[in-house]
Write an enzyme that holds these catalytic residues in place. Structure first.
Site, PDB file in Angstrom:
ATOM      1  N   LYS A   1     -10.323  -4.203  25.561  1.00 40.11           N
ATOM      2  CA  LYS A   1     -11.272  -4.612  24.531  1.00 40.11           C
ATOM      3  C   LYS A   1     -12.713  -4.255  24.848  1.00 40.11           C
ATOM      4  O   LYS A   1     -13.478  -3.892  23.969  1.00 40.11           O
ATOM      5  CB  LYS A   1     -11.152  -6.120  24.294  1.00 40.11           C
ATOM      6  CG  LYS A   1      -9.833  -6.530  23.650  1.00 40.11           C
ATOM      7  CD  LYS A   1      -9.802  -8.026  23.429  1.00 40.11           C
ATOM      8  CE  LYS A   1      -8.488  -8.449  22.790  1.00 40.11           C
ATOM      9  NZ  LYS A   1      -8.429  -9.911  22.563  1.00 40.11           N
TER      10      LYS A   1
ATOM     11  N   SER B   1     -22.757   0.105  29.215  1.00 43.06           N
ATOM     12  CA  SER B   1     -21.777   0.687  28.300  1.00 43.06           C
ATOM     13  C   SER B   1     -22.449   1.059  26.989  1.00 43.06           C
ATOM     14  O   SER B   1     -23.148   0.233  26.384  1.00 43.06           O
ATOM     15  CB  SER B   1     -20.651  -0.307  28.016  1.00 43.06           C
ATOM     16  OG  SER B   1     -19.885  -0.556  29.166  1.00 43.06           O
TER      17      SER B   1
ATOM     18  N   ARG C   1     -13.765  -6.012  37.588  1.00 39.38           N
ATOM     19  CA  ARG C   1     -13.761  -6.413  36.181  1.00 39.38           C
ATOM     20  C   ARG C   1     -13.022  -7.738  36.026  1.00 39.38           C
ATOM     21  O   ARG C   1     -13.628  -8.761  35.824  1.00 39.38           O
ATOM     22  CB  ARG C   1     -13.111  -5.321  35.340  1.00 39.38           C
ATOM     23  CG  ARG C   1     -12.994  -5.631  33.850  1.00 39.38           C
ATOM     24  CD  ARG C   1     -12.401  -4.445  33.124  1.00 39.38           C
ATOM     25  NE  ARG C   1     -12.231  -4.688  31.702  1.00 39.38           N
ATOM     26  CZ  ARG C   1     -11.100  -5.124  31.146  1.00 39.38           C
ATOM     27  NH1 ARG C   1     -10.052  -5.380  31.904  1.00 39.38           N
ATOM     28  NH2 ARG C   1     -11.020  -5.317  29.832  1.00 39.38           N
TER      29      ARG C   1
END
Length: 221
Positions: free
Chosen positions: A138, A109, A40
């Site tokens: 976030k 997602s 990520r």
């Protein structure tokens, strides 16, 4: 299509690793039996993520652990990752599939049944559902209070592909997520911020496996 059967899924983020390197955290998670790692590293540029990805790819390839890249299809292709994970504002699932090919794992997602059904129809191999319990991250904070295991159950009833619950998940609360229909759970802080990433990964895996065993017996935690 690829149907990953992940119980524990580490999402990397060096900013919460207490000064330790991402490869160090990944190595600890691998030692603890993690099933998948997502590179990520929000806040880093493409070159940095690429160079870090090469290191992580070497570790995961040697261990036989799937490596997924968050958002960046180009980085995923450049480091020969196993796949990519996209969000609702990233490249569409179908486009990511076209760019990476049929053998790549493509995750998406989602936080609603409608988003989940669309992602499945577009060819997603798995879904990341969240945020389950709320999170400061976030990119998974679809609802600051969390959508709860109840949303996992709703989505599990609506789709046939694997589900991974993410957002505020720990070894203490992973059980209800697994029993609601998630194949496994994805975490950032629960492993990355832990004093012992290996032990944290083992505890998370045990929590999920215990919940799945109870589910098979028709019991609740």
């Amino acid at each position: 299509m690829n149907f990953p059967n992940w119980r524990t899924y580490l999402v990397t983020q060096a900013s919460v690793s207490a000064g330790r390197s991402t490869p160090e955290i990944v190595r600890g998670a691998i030692d603890g039996g993690v099933d998948a790692v997502q590179l990520r590293e929000k806040g880093t540029d493409a070159r940095s993520r690429y160079e870090l990805g090469l290191e992580v790819r070497e570790l995961t390839a040697e261990a036989g652990v799937d490596l997924i890249v968050n958002d960046r299809v180009d980085v995923a292709k450049a480091i020969d990752a196993d796949g990519v994970h996209v969000g609702q504002s990233d490249l569409p699932v179908a486009v990511a599939r076209d760019l990476l090919g049929p053998e790549a794992i493509v995750g998406c997602s989602t936080s609603t049944v409608e988003e989940a059904e669309r992602a499945e129809a577009d060819g997603a191999d798995y879904l990341g559902i969240g945020a389950i319990y709320g999170t400061s991250s976030k990119d998974v904070a679809a609802d600051k209070d969390g959508v709860g295991p109840e949303r996992v159950a709703e989505i599990a009833d609506a789709v046939s592909i694997p589900i991974v619950g993410i957002g505020g998940v720990t070894a203490d609360n992973a059980g209800p997520v697994a029993q609601a229909g998630a194949t496994g759970v994805a975490v950032i802080s629960a492993i990355t911020a832990a004093d012992d990433p290996t032990a944290a990964t083992e505890a998370l895996a045990t929590a999920v496996e215990t919940a799945k065993e109870l589910e098979e017996r028709g019991e609740k935690q």
